[in-house]
Write a protein that holds these residues in place. Structure first.
Motif, PDB file in Angstrom:
ATOM      1  N   VAL A 271      -7.836   3.179  -5.576  1.00 38.64           N
ATOM      2  CA  VAL A 271      -7.491   4.275  -4.677  1.00 38.64           C
ATOM      3  C   VAL A 271      -8.718   4.707  -3.888  1.00 38.64           C
ATOM      4  CG1 VAL A 271      -7.935   5.955  -6.498  1.00 38.64           C
ATOM      5  CG2 VAL A 271      -6.454   6.592  -4.603  1.00 38.64           C
ATOM      6  N   ALA A 272      -8.488   5.209  -2.690  1.00 35.79           N
ATOM      7  CA  ALA A 272      -9.558   5.769  -1.868  1.00 35.79           C
ATOM      8  C   ALA A 272      -8.979   6.889  -1.010  1.00 35.79           C
ATOM      9  CB  ALA A 272     -10.185   4.687  -0.982  1.00 35.79           C
ATOM     10  N   SER A 273      -9.817   7.855  -0.677  1.00 36.61           N
ATOM     11  CA  SER A 273      -9.388   8.953   0.192  1.00 36.61           C
ATOM     12  C   SER A 273      -9.298   8.468   1.634  1.00 36.61           C
ATOM     13  CB  SER A 273     -10.377  10.117   0.114  1.00 36.61           C
ATOM     14  OG  SER A 273     -10.378  10.699  -1.161  1.00 36.61           O
ATOM     15  N   ILE A 274      -8.230   8.855   2.314  1.00 36.73           N
ATOM     16  CA  ILE A 274      -8.106   8.582   3.748  1.00 36.73           C
ATOM     17  C   ILE A 274      -8.811   9.739   4.452  1.00 36.73           C
ATOM     18  CG2 ILE A 274      -6.514   8.131   5.650  1.00 36.73           C
ATOM     19  CD1 ILE A 274      -4.395   7.408   3.565  1.00 36.73           C
ATOM     20  N   ALA A 275     -10.092   9.545   4.702  1.00 35.13           N
ATOM     21  CA  ALA A 275     -10.948  10.655   5.119  1.00 35.13           C
ATOM     22  C   ALA A 275     -11.566  10.400   6.483  1.00 35.13           C
ATOM     23  CB  ALA A 275     -12.045  10.873   4.091  1.00 35.13           C
ATOM     24  N   PRO A 276     -11.153  11.140   7.508  1.00 32.08           N
ATOM     25  CA  PRO A 276     -11.808  11.022   8.805  1.00 32.08           C
ATOM     26  C   PRO A 276     -13.252  11.497   8.733  1.00 32.08           C
ATOM     27  CG  PRO A 276     -10.236  12.845   8.799  1.00 32.08           C
ATOM     28  CD  PRO A 276     -10.054  12.114   7.514  1.00 32.08           C
ATOM     29  N   THR A 277     -14.087  10.954   9.588  1.00 33.02           N
ATOM     30  CA  THR A 277     -15.519  11.231   9.504  1.00 33.02           C
ATOM     31  C   THR A 277     -15.853  12.704   9.720  1.00 33.02           C
ATOM     32  OG1 THR A 277     -15.738  10.627  11.842  1.00 33.02           O
ATOM     33  CG2 THR A 277     -16.169   8.900  10.203  1.00 33.02           C
ATOM     34  N   PHE A 278     -15.035  13.426  10.491  1.00 33.71           N
ATOM     35  CA  PHE A 278     -15.398  14.817  10.788  1.00 33.71           C
ATOM     36  C   PHE A 278     -15.365  15.705   9.546  1.00 33.71           C
ATOM     37  CE2 PHE A 278     -10.779  15.388  11.180  1.00 33.71           C
ATOM     38  CZ  PHE A 278     -10.579  16.660  10.692  1.00 33.71           C
ATOM     39  N   LEU A 279     -14.688  15.256   8.487  1.00 32.49           N
ATOM     40  CA  LEU A 279     -14.637  16.043   7.256  1.00 32.49           C
ATOM     41  C   LEU A 279     -15.857  15.819   6.377  1.00 32.49           C
ATOM     42  CD1 LEU A 279     -10.886  15.701   6.212  1.00 32.49           C
ATOM     43  CD2 LEU A 279     -12.017  17.701   7.168  1.00 32.49           C
TER      44      LEU A 279
ATOM     45  N   TYR B 112       0.831  -1.204   0.000  1.00 31.50           N
ATOM     46  CA  TYR B 112       0.000   0.000   0.000  1.00 31.50           C
ATOM     47  C   TYR B 112       0.869   1.261   0.000  1.00 31.50           C
ATOM     48  CZ  TYR B 112      -3.550  -3.374   1.412  1.00 31.50           C
ATOM     49  OH  TYR B 112      -4.388  -4.460   1.462  1.00 31.50           O
ATOM     50  N   ALA B 113       0.349   2.306  -0.624  1.00 32.19           N
ATOM     51  CA  ALA B 113       1.067   3.575  -0.684  1.00 32.19           C
ATOM     52  C   ALA B 113       0.128   4.722  -0.321  1.00 32.19           C
ATOM     53  CB  ALA B 113       1.637   3.802  -2.081  1.00 32.19           C
ATOM     54  N   ILE B 114       0.707   5.746   0.301  1.00 33.60           N
ATOM     55  CA  ILE B 114      -0.040   6.967   0.618  1.00 33.60           C
ATOM     56  C   ILE B 114       0.463   8.089  -0.289  1.00 33.60           C
ATOM     57  CG2 ILE B 114      -0.559   8.688   2.387  1.00 33.60           C
ATOM     58  CD1 ILE B 114      -0.298   6.547   4.491  1.00 33.60           C
ATOM     59  N   VAL B 115      -0.480   8.825  -0.847  1.00 28.85           N
ATOM     60  CA  VAL B 115      -0.170   9.942  -1.744  1.00 28.85           C
ATOM     61  C   VAL B 115      -0.798  11.207  -1.164  1.00 28.85           C
ATOM     62  CG1 VAL B 115      -0.495  10.893  -4.067  1.00 28.85           C
ATOM     63  CG2 VAL B 115      -0.079   8.445  -3.759  1.00 28.85           C
ATOM     64  N   ASP B 116      -0.038  12.282  -1.116  1.00 25.31           N
ATOM     65  CA  ASP B 116      -0.556  13.551  -0.605  1.00 25.31           C
ATOM     66  C   ASP B 116      -1.684  14.065  -1.493  1.00 25.31           C
ATOM     67  OD1 ASP B 116      -0.285  16.795  -0.606  1.00 25.31           O
ATOM     68  OD2 ASP B 116       0.206  15.962   1.349  1.00 25.31           O
ATOM     69  N   ALA B 117      -2.636  14.757  -0.850  1.00 24.06           N
ATOM     70  CA  ALA B 117      -3.795  15.268  -1.582  1.00 24.06           C
ATOM     71  C   ALA B 117      -3.397  16.176  -2.742  1.00 24.06           C
ATOM     72  CB  ALA B 117      -4.709  16.027  -0.623  1.00 24.06           C
ATOM     73  N   GLY B 118      -2.292  16.892  -2.586  1.00 23.41           N
ATOM     74  CA  GLY B 118      -1.854  17.807  -3.637  1.00 23.41           C
ATOM     75  C   GLY B 118      -1.434  17.115  -4.912  1.00 23.41           C
ATOM     76  N   ARG B 119      -1.279  15.787  -4.870  1.00 22.93           N
ATOM     77  CA  ARG B 119      -0.825  15.064  -6.061  1.00 22.93           C
ATOM     78  C   ARG B 119      -1.891  14.092  -6.574  1.00 22.93           C
ATOM     79  NH1 ARG B 119       5.579  14.045  -5.485  1.00 22.93           N
ATOM     80  NH2 ARG B 119       5.289  14.104  -7.745  1.00 22.93           N
ATOM     81  N   ARG B 120      -3.109  14.254  -6.113  1.00 20.56           N
ATOM     82  CA  ARG B 120      -4.159  13.308  -6.509  1.00 20.56           C
ATOM     83  C   ARG B 120      -4.428  13.346  -8.008  1.00 20.56           C
ATOM     84  NH1 ARG B 120      -9.188  13.133  -3.981  1.00 20.56           N
ATOM     85  NH2 ARG B 120      -8.212  13.434  -1.957  1.00 20.56           N
ATOM     86  N   GLU B 121      -4.167  14.484  -8.663  1.00 21.78           N
ATOM     87  CA  GLU B 121      -4.402  14.581 -10.101  1.00 21.78           C
ATOM     88  C   GLU B 121      -3.418  13.726 -10.896  1.00 21.78           C
ATOM     89  OE1 GLU B 121      -6.968  16.064 -11.406  1.00 21.78           O
ATOM     90  OE2 GLU B 121      -7.659  16.743  -9.435  1.00 21.78           O
TER      91      GLU B 121
ATOM     92  N   ASP C   6     -15.984  16.631   2.558  1.00 20.60           N
ATOM     93  CA  ASP C   6     -14.885  17.535   2.195  1.00 20.60           C
ATOM     94  C   ASP C   6     -13.574  16.749   2.197  1.00 20.60           C
ATOM     95  OD1 ASP C   6     -13.269  19.696   1.686  1.00 20.60           O
ATOM     96  OD2 ASP C   6     -13.336  20.451   3.741  1.00 20.60           O
ATOM     97  N   THR C   7     -13.356  15.975   1.155  1.00 23.49           N
ATOM     98  CA  THR C   7     -12.191  15.073   1.118  1.00 23.49           C
ATOM     99  C   THR C   7     -11.082  15.555   0.188  1.00 23.49           C
ATOM    100  OG1 THR C   7     -13.203  13.738  -0.630  1.00 23.49           O
ATOM    101  CG2 THR C   7     -13.647  13.096   1.662  1.00 23.49           C
ATOM    102  N   ALA C   8     -11.221  16.719  -0.400  1.00 23.78           N
ATOM    103  CA  ALA C   8     -10.232  17.187  -1.373  1.00 23.78           C
ATOM    104  C   ALA C   8      -8.853  17.365  -0.761  1.00 23.78           C
ATOM    105  CB  ALA C   8     -10.698  18.495  -2.004  1.00 23.78           C
ATOM    106  N   ARG C   9      -8.792  17.630   0.536  1.00 22.03           N
ATOM    107  CA  ARG C   9      -7.484  17.820   1.179  1.00 22.03           C
ATOM    108  C   ARG C   9      -7.006  16.583   1.925  1.00 22.03           C
ATOM    109  NH1 ARG C   9      -8.581  20.179   6.591  1.00 22.03           N
ATOM    110  NH2 ARG C   9     -10.812  20.406   6.871  1.00 22.03           N
ATOM    111  N   CYS C  10      -7.644  15.463   1.661  1.00 17.79           N
ATOM    112  CA  CYS C  10      -7.260  14.208   2.316  1.00 17.79           C
ATOM    113  C   CYS C  10      -6.243  13.450   1.465  1.00 17.79           C
ATOM    114  CB  CYS C  10      -8.481  13.322   2.535  1.00 17.79           C
ATOM    115  SG  CYS C  10      -9.660  13.991   3.712  1.00 17.79           S
ATOM    116  N   PRO C  11      -5.294  12.774   2.095  1.00 22.19           N
ATOM    117  CA  PRO C  11      -4.380  11.929   1.329  1.00 22.19           C
ATOM    118  C   PRO C  11      -5.110  10.720   0.758  1.00 22.19           C
ATOM    119  CG  PRO C  11      -4.082  11.579   3.681  1.00 22.19           C
ATOM    120  CD  PRO C  11      -5.049  12.719   3.542  1.00 22.19           C
ATOM    121  N   LEU C  12      -4.443  10.018  -0.134  1.00 18.74           N
ATOM    122  CA  LEU C  12      -5.020   8.855  -0.797  1.00 18.74           C
ATOM    123  C   LEU C  12      -4.283   7.591  -0.386  1.00 18.74           C
ATOM    124  CD1 LEU C  12      -5.250  10.315  -4.419  1.00 18.74           C
ATOM    125  CD2 LEU C  12      -7.020  10.360  -2.647  1.00 18.74           C
ATOM    126  N   LEU C  13      -5.019   6.491  -0.337  1.00 16.81           N
ATOM    127  CA  LEU C  13      -4.423   5.172  -0.125  1.00 16.81           C
ATOM    128  C   LEU C  13      -4.565   4.381  -1.416  1.00 16.81           C
ATOM    129  CD1 LEU C  13      -3.162   3.080   1.827  1.00 16.81           C
ATOM    130  CD2 LEU C  13      -5.502   2.320   2.327  1.00 16.81           C
TER     131      LEU C  13
END
Length: 288
Positions: free
Chosen positions: A34-42, A17-26, A45-52
């Motif tokens: 791939v899926a966003s590593i998104a805590p429930t409180f967001l 598995y690899a983690i990618v910063d949100a700034g490089r999701r494009e 609003d997952t655009a600033r979440c890293p990816l797995l």
């Protein structure tokens, strides 16, 4: 951090598995799992979440070019596409849930959730010194090992599997964790470091400098703390003992909010010749 890691054709089998910063999701193709590593409180609003990313699900035709890219980025000491890669037997969804839970940090004062950017390579390298064995075991959970790319090399950090503090509370380290935004800005402005071990050593020293600036001089603004730490690195670790600096710090201590004075503004009055004299004077004291 322990041994260095080589990029080879077994790399993704060991580090699935690899983690990618949100700034490089494009930069991530749609065909990769791939899926966003998104805590429930967001919520949504997952655009600033890293990816797995599940690397074993990457199409075969993409794997060799990906390895070549990672190798080139490593050789040229650029930030790699992957900020961390993870070795674990956990399946995708449980791992995603664990990583999302660890992404949350709450201040004990207001209990508001914020992002804990443990997945930043430069930050992760320093975490063993901050969290200790119990904290790293808590952070990694089902992850056996993490390979970290930084400063032209990949190094492995293994899960210490330390259960001495099963109720590890990240909130006790709130100030230190907030300080990473200061420490990392300082480290990136120092002369290029040879490896991750040096980054880790200078990170620890910088945290001490920042803590001193907070406690002794009451500095709390990020840019003031960055400037103070850089002065310590560039001129002398005890530069603030010099009478010329003490005089400026005294002005800061007695300033009112209406004065709108800050450490950066006050020390900007010292030119390079003045800083060189400060360094010489303090060095002469040490040689007596």
């Amino acid at each position: 951090m322990s041994e260095t890691i080589e990029l080879n054709h077994q790399f993704f089998e060991q580090y699935r598995y690899a983690i990618v910063d949100a700034g490089r999701r494009e930069e991530i193709p749609d065909s990769w799992p791939v899926a966003s590593i998104a805590p429930t409180f967001l919520e949504n609003d997952t655009a600033r979440c890293p990816l797995l990313i599940d690397c074993l699900g990457i199409p075969e035709a993409d794997r060799n070019p990906l390895l070549d890219r990672l190798e080139t980025e490593t050789t040229t000491r650029d930030e790699t596409l992957f900020s961390l890669v993870l070795a674990t037997s956990a399946s995708f969804k449980p791992l995603l849930k664990h990583l999302a839970q660890r992404l949350v940090i709450r201040n004990s004062t207001d209990n508001l959730p914020r992002q804990f950017r443990y997945y930043d390579s430069g930050t992760f390298i320093q975490l063993p010194d901050v969290l200790g064995g119990a904290g790293m075991s808590w952070l990694l959970g089902p992850i056996d090992a993490v390979a970290v790319p930084w400063l032209g090399e990949w190094r492995c950090c293994r899960n210490p599997v330390d259960s001495t503090n099963p109720r590890f509370d990240l909130r006790t380290l709130w100030d230190v964790l907030l300080g990473f935004s200061v420490v990392n800005r300082v480290l990136t402005q120092l002369p290029e470091m040879p490896d991750q071990c040096e980054w880790r050593r200078k990170g620890e020293a910088t945290r001490r400098i920042v803590a001193h600036a907070r406690k002794t001089h009451g500095l709390d603004q990020r840019d003031d703390l960055v400037t103070f730490a850089l002065h310590a690195w560039y001129w002398h670790p005890d530069f603030d003992r010099h009478p010329a600096v003490q005089k400026l710090l005294a002005k800061l201590a007695t300033a009112t909010p209406d004065d709108e004075l800050d450490y950066r503004e006050l020390t900007a009055s010292l030119d390079e010749a003045a800083w060189q004299k400060i360094a010489r004077d303090l060095q002469s004291e040490e040689n007596l």
